[in-house]
Design a protein around this motif. Structure first.
Motif, short mmCIF file in Angstrom:
data_model
loop_
_atom_site.label_atom_id
_atom_site.label_comp_id
_atom_site.label_asym_id
_atom_site.label_seq_id
_atom_site.Cartn_x
_atom_site.Cartn_y
_atom_site.Cartn_z
N ARG A 153 31.55 61.48 73.74
CA ARG A 153 31.65 60.43 74.89
C ARG A 153 30.17 60.34 75.49
NH1 ARG A 153 37.60 61.63 75.43
NH2 ARG A 153 38.42 59.60 74.76
N PRO A 154 29.69 61.60 75.98
CA PRO A 154 28.20 61.52 76.58
C PRO A 154 27.34 60.71 75.69
CG PRO A 154 28.96 63.79 76.73
CD PRO A 154 30.13 62.84 75.86
N THR A 155 27.30 61.08 74.18
CA THR A 155 26.56 60.37 73.45
C THR A 155 26.66 58.70 73.45
OG1 THR A 155 26.41 62.47 72.13
CG2 THR A 155 25.82 60.19 71.01
N ALA A 156 27.76 58.42 73.43
CA ALA A 156 28.50 57.17 73.56
C ALA A 156 27.73 56.52 74.68
CB ALA A 156 29.85 56.80 73.27
N ILE A 157 27.76 56.96 75.84
CA ILE A 157 27.29 56.44 77.09
C ILE A 157 25.61 56.36 76.91
CG2 ILE A 157 26.74 56.68 79.49
CD1 ILE A 157 29.27 58.28 79.59
N LEU A 158 24.82 57.32 76.44
CA LEU A 158 23.30 57.14 76.25
C LEU A 158 23.15 55.99 75.17
CD1 LEU A 158 22.53 60.85 76.30
CD2 LEU A 158 22.25 58.95 77.99
N LEU A 159 23.83 55.80 74.26
CA LEU A 159 23.71 54.82 73.03
C LEU A 159 24.04 53.70 73.66
CD1 LEU A 159 25.02 57.01 70.09
CD2 LEU A 159 22.49 56.12 70.43
N ILE A 160 25.19 53.31 74.38
CA ILE A 160 25.39 52.19 75.01
C ILE A 160 24.07 51.77 75.92
CG2 ILE A 160 26.92 51.10 76.76
CD1 ILE A 160 29.28 52.54 75.70
N ILE A 161 23.69 52.48 76.82
CA ILE A 161 22.48 52.22 77.50
C ILE A 161 21.51 51.71 76.77
CG2 ILE A 161 20.64 53.06 79.14
CD1 ILE A 161 23.33 54.82 80.30
N ASN A 162 21.25 52.48 75.66
CA ASN A 162 19.98 52.39 74.93
C ASN A 162 20.11 50.98 74.20
OD1 ASN A 162 17.56 53.31 73.22
ND2 ASN A 162 19.04 52.96 71.60
N PHE A 163 21.18 50.59 73.67
CA PHE A 163 21.44 49.37 73.16
C PHE A 163 21.72 48.03 73.81
CE2 PHE A 163 22.57 52.37 69.35
CZ PHE A 163 21.60 51.94 68.60
N LEU A 164 22.06 48.43 74.98
CA LEU A 164 22.09 47.27 76.11
C LEU A 164 20.52 46.96 76.41
CD1 LEU A 164 25.10 47.96 78.35
CD2 LEU A 164 25.02 46.07 76.56
#
Length: 137
Positions: A81-92
């Motif tokens: 879940r924390p990884t997903a948050i960082l990846l969402i930010i990165n890809f947005l």
């Protein structure tokens, strides 16, 4: 009509595993050239510079290593879940800066959209039964 398909929900965790493995591998494979080659990372820095990205050196390192380490964590199902948050930010950021800002085609944009969607799924659903996260819980 599709009542017989309800039994497939028994395989929910297998579906999450397949999704994590497919997208985690994609992230590791696509980020590897940037974390393993100063020349490729330099090309990425130059690309960010041409887009007018503030602090392109920092942005290139953060993006490349977020994708690479994030992919490894997704493959393991660790801190999903924390990884997903960082990846969402990165890809947005990638979506708006490298695609929308330059009026890119949907064909070039949909991989980033898919990565955001997969990470939103993982944020809401977690890594599933077959993960390090599940063992630590």
């Amino acid at each position: 009509m599709f009542a017989s398909l309800k039994s497939l929900s028994l395989f929910h965790d297998l579906g999450v595993l397949v999704l994590r493995l497919a997208f985690g591998l994609q992230l590791v494979k696509s980020a590897w050239p940037y974390v393993s080659s100063a020349d490729k990372l330099g090309e990425f820095i130059n690309y960010l510079t041409t887009l007018g990205f503030p602090f392109p050196l920092v942005g290139a390192y953060v993006s490349a290593y977020t994708e690479f380490i994030g992919g490894i964590l997704l493959l393991r199902g660790l801190w999903t879940r924390p990884t997903a948050i960082l990846l969402i930010i990165n890809f947005l950021v990638a979506f708006f800066l490298a695609h929308v800002a330059v009026n890119d085609t949907y064909q070039n944009t949909y991989p980033v959209v898919n990565l955001v969607a997969v990470n939103i799924f993982l944020l809401f659903n977690g890594a599933g039964k077959y993960s390090v996260d599940n063992r630590l819980a």
